[in-house]
Design a protein around this motif. Structure first.
Motif, PDB file in Angstrom:
ATOM      1  N   ALA A  33       6.235  -4.932   1.013  1.00 39.50           N
ATOM      2  CA  ALA A  33       4.878  -4.786   0.499  1.00 39.50           C
ATOM      3  C   ALA A  33       4.681  -5.778  -0.653  1.00 39.50           C
ATOM      4  O   ALA A  33       5.648  -6.191  -1.284  1.00 39.50           O
ATOM      5  CB  ALA A  33       4.653  -3.355   0.015  1.00 39.50           C
ATOM      6  N   LEU A  37       2.523  -3.234  -5.406  1.00 43.64           N
ATOM      7  CA  LEU A  37       2.409  -2.083  -4.505  1.00 43.64           C
ATOM      8  C   LEU A  37       3.792  -1.566  -4.116  1.00 43.64           C
ATOM      9  O   LEU A  37       4.052  -0.360  -4.135  1.00 43.64           O
ATOM     10  CB  LEU A  37       1.611  -2.457  -3.251  1.00 43.64           C
ATOM     11  N   MET A  41       5.392   2.100  -4.870  1.00 47.48           N
ATOM     12  CA  MET A  41       5.922   2.946  -3.793  1.00 47.48           C
ATOM     13  C   MET A  41       7.354   3.369  -4.106  1.00 47.48           C
ATOM     14  O   MET A  41       7.730   4.534  -3.951  1.00 47.48           O
ATOM     15  CB  MET A  41       5.884   2.195  -2.458  1.00 47.48           C
ATOM     16  N   TYR A  84       3.975  10.919  -1.346  1.00 49.68           N
ATOM     17  CA  TYR A  84       2.583  10.440  -1.428  1.00 49.68           C
ATOM     18  C   TYR A  84       1.671  11.576  -1.894  1.00 49.68           C
ATOM     19  O   TYR A  84       0.735  11.352  -2.672  1.00 49.68           O
ATOM     20  CB  TYR A  84       2.127   9.833  -0.091  1.00 49.68           C
ATOM     21  N   LEU A 117      -3.346   3.420  -3.622  1.00 48.40           N
ATOM     22  CA  LEU A 117      -2.880   2.594  -2.497  1.00 48.40           C
ATOM     23  C   LEU A 117      -1.413   2.865  -2.166  1.00 48.40           C
ATOM     24  O   LEU A 117      -1.023   2.841  -0.996  1.00 48.40           O
ATOM     25  CB  LEU A 117      -3.049   1.107  -2.817  1.00 48.40           C
ATOM     26  N   ALA A 121      -0.076   3.876   1.431  1.00 44.24           N
ATOM     27  CA  ALA A 121       0.932   3.067   2.131  1.00 44.24           C
ATOM     28  C   ALA A 121       2.174   3.895   2.447  1.00 44.24           C
ATOM     29  O   ALA A 121       2.833   3.677   3.469  1.00 44.24           O
ATOM     30  CB  ALA A 121       1.295   1.842   1.283  1.00 44.24           C
TER      31      ALA A 121
END
Lengths: 301, 301
Positions: A33, A37, A41, A84, A117, A121
């Motif tokens: 990624a 980002l 993550m 997430y 985001l 993702a």
């Protein structure tokens, strides 16, 4: 009835599988990624969390004779969905929490837009992990795992439960409706973890599958009851998140509904229900699942 | 070279497939979710949008001889991913937009928290639609569709492109980096739609697949170039969203980089590239794909 694993045996089993899960997550999350980002993550997923859901996948897969290469992917995928959901849950428009696992939450560290985001993702990555094109997992198992994960995560699962939770602040829920909310909000993914573990095997008997579902459902609810107890009895540093939050925000909990002793009785009853389901499964190798059930109810964070 | 479809033929083809897509979305979106969440999901998806991505899936599936029951599911799934990305994109922490398709955005209508959850649930639903357990789609096709969608949507696809976009406000990008950003942000899902359509067939020749990929990549970029042109030349009521937004927010665009005429030339060159790819595909039935390519470049909104 089989003997209960002692603490050393559970610790050894968990250590082995946690190492495999951490290695796999480190290898798979946020690698290709774009820089910030990918960092967000990895921050959301690595170095934290009890990894209960991955352990349930691994234990259920072992009990059913699942494909280990499918199981490690399924284990990581449920953790990504869990991670997430925490990132999005912590956002200012939801719980507006600044502390998670003893660290600043993702949006505090990376900003709200990148946190949003990163969560998005991570959900996509969960399904990507379940669908390798290297021949290691049969298409049948891949499709079943994706189906189970999508149902557990979506509007009739985790996200649906969060929506009910949102609408419940300051509202008097009876036990049946509180149970329904938690069955979706946390129960669906915990139960889904057990079902996904079983689905890593090409063949599972209907009796075993039914038993594992019942185990997962009881365990999922027990987890939430204990969560509500810990929200009252533990302090923030032990929990790694803000204690007393639910009580302060006037959210209905098992403790507010049943009292502390009533909630403790409820947790024990659900533990017994989960263990009884395993007894009826016809599966021989349920030691890890049994031990994890005890662990969930006896935990202090 | 085959004749270009006239407007009436394209309209008839689109009408037929759009009806099928709308019917399916109406049947599948937000049905069993808790009330307000389901409403927000349906609001985000129904009665709006050009449905370009579903049409690309249907056209590519037709060209490859795909399973129609797989195609309608794939068509809806890409639209759900697109719809969720718009819901999240419009949130205050991202673009903070209040108008979309001529209606208040989801967070204006339902609040930020439910908009966030509706987007999350739509992403999960996309994968749920791809994995029916009714025997209508083979596990092989289900697994391939999930793989393609996850890659197109995630950190190396749409979400990754959005992260680069976020980091690019006020930054001077050259054409190569602008192209990379758009290849991910909008191109990945458009190209993914074409690939998913092809994957609805049990067998596709490598030549055809390669050609469809090239078509999808060129079309995806052409779409974005035209988007940048329309942001400058169209008004908000025609667009159904705020015109001039990119220019006002100092985001790099093809128009700011190449000028209006240069951007128009670029769009035509990409159209030619997409059409040439189809010519080399060896597929006989590419009339709809050709017509959609013209439609993308000639559109006024």
């Amino acid at each position: 009835m089989a003997d209960r694993w002692d603490a050393a045996r559970l610790a050894a089993w968990c250590g082995l599988h946690l190492r495999a899960v951490e290695d796999a997550l480190t290898r798979w999350v946020g690698i290709d990624a774009p820089v910030k980002l990918g960092d967000a993550m990895r921050y959301a997923v690595l170095d934290g969390g009890k990894r209960l859901r991955p352990l349930l996948v691994m234990a259920a897969s072992e009990s059913a004779g699942g494909n280990p290469k499918a199981a490690i992917r399924a284990a990581c995928s449920v953790e990504l969905i869990h991670a997430y959901s925490l990132v999005h849950d912590d956002l200012p428009c939801m719980d507006n929490d600044v502390l998670r696992r003893g660290k600043p939450t993702v949006h505090v560290q990376f900003g709200e837009a990148d946190a949003l985001l990163a969560g998005d993702a991570l959900q996509a990555l969960a399904f990507e992990l379940l669908t390798p094109d290297d021949g290691s997992v049969t298409p049948q198992v891949q499709a079943t795992l994706c189906r189970l994960l999508a149902r557990a995560a979506g509007g009739q699962g985790m996200a649906g439960g969060q929506a009910i939770d949102l609408a419940s602040v300051g509202v008097a829920l009876d036990e049946a409706r509180l149970r329904e909310m938690h069955r979706l909000k946390t129960g669906a993914l915990l139960q889904g973890s057990v079902e996904m573990g079983a689905a890593c095997a090409d063949v599972v008997s209907p009796t075993a599958l039914q038993a594992l579902r019942a185990y997962g459902a009881a365990l999922g609810l027990a987890f939430q009851v204990v969560d509500d107890i810990l929200d009252v009895t533990a302090d923030s540093s032990t929990l790694g998140k803000t204690a007393g939050k639910d009580a302060a925000s006037d959210k209905p909990t098992y403790v507010s509904l049943l009292g502390l002793d009533g909630a403790r009785d409820q947790a024990q009853a659900l533990l017994a229900e989960a263990l009884a389901a395993l007894e009826g499964s016809g599966l021989s190798d349920v030691g890890a699942l049994r031990a994890l059930a005890y662990m969930v109810v006896d935990r202090d964070r």
